[in-house]
Design a protein around this motif. Structure first.
Motif, PDB file in Angstrom:
ATOM      1  N   GLN A  19      17.272  24.555  -5.431  1.00  0.00           N
ATOM      2  CA  GLN A  19      18.013  23.837  -6.473  1.00  0.00           C
ATOM      3  C   GLN A  19      17.416  22.445  -6.676  1.00  0.00           C
ATOM      4  O   GLN A  19      17.274  21.974  -7.811  1.00  0.00           O
ATOM      5  CB  GLN A  19      19.490  23.713  -6.100  1.00  0.00           C
ATOM      6  CG  GLN A  19      20.253  25.013  -6.181  1.00  0.00           C
ATOM      7  CD  GLN A  19      21.655  24.884  -5.633  1.00  0.00           C
ATOM      8  OE1 GLN A  19      21.947  24.016  -4.808  1.00  0.00           O
ATOM      9  NE2 GLN A  19      22.555  25.758  -6.092  1.00  0.00           N
ATOM     10  N   TRP A  20      17.057  21.784  -5.584  1.00  0.00           N
ATOM     11  CA  TRP A  20      16.445  20.472  -5.652  1.00  0.00           C
ATOM     12  C   TRP A  20      15.123  20.545  -6.413  1.00  0.00           C
ATOM     13  O   TRP A  20      14.814  19.682  -7.234  1.00  0.00           O
ATOM     14  CB  TRP A  20      16.262  19.925  -4.240  1.00  0.00           C
ATOM     15  CG  TRP A  20      15.409  18.703  -4.115  1.00  0.00           C
ATOM     16  CD1 TRP A  20      14.265  18.582  -3.397  1.00  0.00           C
ATOM     17  CD2 TRP A  20      15.619  17.429  -4.723  1.00  0.00           C
ATOM     18  NE1 TRP A  20      13.759  17.307  -3.514  1.00  0.00           N
ATOM     19  CE2 TRP A  20      14.571  16.586  -4.330  1.00  0.00           C
ATOM     20  CE3 TRP A  20      16.592  16.929  -5.574  1.00  0.00           C
ATOM     21  CZ2 TRP A  20      14.466  15.273  -4.750  1.00  0.00           C
ATOM     22  CZ3 TRP A  20      16.483  15.609  -5.998  1.00  0.00           C
ATOM     23  CH2 TRP A  20      15.436  14.798  -5.576  1.00  0.00           C
ATOM     24  N   GLN A  48       7.591  29.260 -12.376  1.00  0.00           N
ATOM     25  CA  GLN A  48       6.221  28.923 -11.995  1.00  0.00           C
ATOM     26  C   GLN A  48       6.151  27.561 -11.308  1.00  0.00           C
ATOM     27  O   GLN A  48       5.563  27.425 -10.236  1.00  0.00           O
ATOM     28  CB  GLN A  48       5.322  28.941 -13.223  1.00  0.00           C
ATOM     29  CG  GLN A  48       3.872  28.712 -12.903  1.00  0.00           C
ATOM     30  CD  GLN A  48       3.013  28.769 -14.159  1.00  0.00           C
ATOM     31  OE1 GLN A  48       3.460  28.424 -15.249  1.00  0.00           O
ATOM     32  NE2 GLN A  48       1.783  29.197 -13.995  1.00  0.00           N
ATOM     33  N   ARG A  49       6.741  26.543 -11.887  1.00  0.00           N
ATOM     34  CA  ARG A  49       6.665  25.192 -11.318  1.00  0.00           C
ATOM     35  C   ARG A  49       7.376  25.073  -9.979  1.00  0.00           C
ATOM     36  O   ARG A  49       6.946  24.331  -9.101  1.00  0.00           O
ATOM     37  CB  ARG A  49       7.277  24.169 -12.287  1.00  0.00           C
ATOM     38  CG  ARG A  49       6.390  23.823 -13.427  1.00  0.00           C
ATOM     39  CD  ARG A  49       6.884  22.608 -14.145  1.00  0.00           C
ATOM     40  NE  ARG A  49       6.098  22.422 -15.367  1.00  0.00           N
ATOM     41  CZ  ARG A  49       6.406  21.580 -16.316  1.00  0.00           C
ATOM     42  NH1 ARG A  49       7.474  20.819 -16.195  1.00  0.00           N
ATOM     43  NH2 ARG A  49       5.658  21.474 -17.377  1.00  0.00           N
ATOM     44  N   CYS A  50       8.487  25.780  -9.847  1.00  0.00           N
ATOM     45  CA  CYS A  50       9.319  25.645  -8.647  1.00  0.00           C
ATOM     46  C   CYS A  50       9.026  26.701  -7.591  1.00  0.00           C
ATOM     47  O   CYS A  50       9.627  26.679  -6.518  1.00  0.00           O
ATOM     48  CB  CYS A  50      10.792  25.709  -9.034  1.00  0.00           C
ATOM     49  SG  CYS A  50      11.287  24.429 -10.195  1.00  0.00           S
ATOM     50  N   VAL A  51       8.150  27.632  -7.899  1.00  0.00           N
ATOM     51  CA  VAL A  51       7.803  28.720  -6.990  1.00  0.00           C
ATOM     52  C   VAL A  51       9.082  29.458  -6.584  1.00  0.00           C
ATOM     53  O   VAL A  51       9.443  29.543  -5.415  1.00  0.00           O
ATOM     54  CB  VAL A  51       7.014  28.220  -5.756  1.00  0.00           C
ATOM     55  CG1 VAL A  51       6.412  29.384  -4.989  1.00  0.00           C
ATOM     56  CG2 VAL A  51       5.941  27.225  -6.151  1.00  0.00           C
ATOM     57  N   PRO A  79      15.067  36.416 -10.257  1.00  0.00           N
ATOM     58  CA  PRO A  79      16.476  36.648  -9.894  1.00  0.00           C
ATOM     59  C   PRO A  79      17.103  35.454  -9.169  1.00  0.00           C
ATOM     60  O   PRO A  79      18.272  35.133  -9.390  1.00  0.00           O
ATOM     61  CB  PRO A  79      16.416  37.872  -8.972  1.00  0.00           C
ATOM     62  CG  PRO A  79      15.118  38.542  -9.274  1.00  0.00           C
ATOM     63  CD  PRO A  79      14.184  37.445  -9.691  1.00  0.00           C
ATOM     64  N   SER A  80      16.331  34.799  -8.329  1.00  0.00           N
ATOM     65  CA  SER A  80      16.840  33.607  -7.630  1.00  0.00           C
ATOM     66  C   SER A  80      17.075  32.474  -8.613  1.00  0.00           C
ATOM     67  O   SER A  80      18.067  31.745  -8.509  1.00  0.00           O
ATOM     68  CB  SER A  80      15.855  33.158  -6.547  1.00  0.00           C
ATOM     69  OG  SER A  80      15.730  34.144  -5.561  1.00  0.00           O
TER      70      SER A  80
END
Length: 164
Positions: free
Chosen positions: A55-56, A75-78, A82-83
């Motif tokens: 979330q952060w 892509q940016r947050c890896v 679904p997550s």
């Protein structure tokens, strides 16, 4: 069924270290250990705000002010789609993000709310001393080199053909 002693008799290809040396010099293990050690220093800030680390990462990605679509956030947050869906729902329920109108109805665009931006700013301010402490202990030049090299490693490995 193979026993441990039967497996131990299979020779490794030439040039590959065995046992503890193989494990201790493993790229994937070294990356995981560095990640875990580093993230422990920042997790407390996310915990204080009742945020998970994924979330952060989403808040950080949105903090530039631009609305982003789900694919870009993944892509940016890896983060797997679904997550991300669960994360976006949780952040929206807390009033930290909001949907943004988009010409393409298939794209789900979101942006930070003022509350989300304020939380991001507060967490960045609180965690800045930890980031600075790591930079000073490791060395700012080495940190910049490490980041450049990790990004280069990612680019190189993404360009490699998939192995079957």
């Amino acid at each position: 069924m193979k026993t441990d002693s039967a497996r131990a008799q299979i020779p490794l290809p030439e040039g590959i270290p065995s046992g503890k040396e193989y494990y201790e010099r493993s790229l994937t293990v070294a990356l995981l250990r560095a990640r875990e050690s580093t993230m422990r220093r920042f997790k407390k800030y996310a915990d204080q705000a009742d945020l998970s680390l994924p979330q952060w990462r989403v808040l950080r990605a949105l903090a530039d002010g631009d609305a982003l679509d789900a694919g870009t956030l993944c892509q940016r947050c890896v983060i797997l789609p679904p997550s991300l869906t669960r994360i976006l729902r949780a952040l929206s329920e807390r009033g930290l993000i909001r949907p943004v109108e988009c010409d393409d109805a298939r794209r789900h665009m979101v942006t930070l709310t003022p509350e989300g931006q304020a939380l991001f700013d507060r967490l960045v301010g609180a965690s800045e001393s930890s980031r600075r402490e790591i930079d000073e202990a490791f060395g700012e030049e080495k940190m910049m080199l490490l980041l450049d090299m990790l990004n280069e490693l990612r680019i190189v490995t993404e360009a490699l053909p998939d192995s079957e």
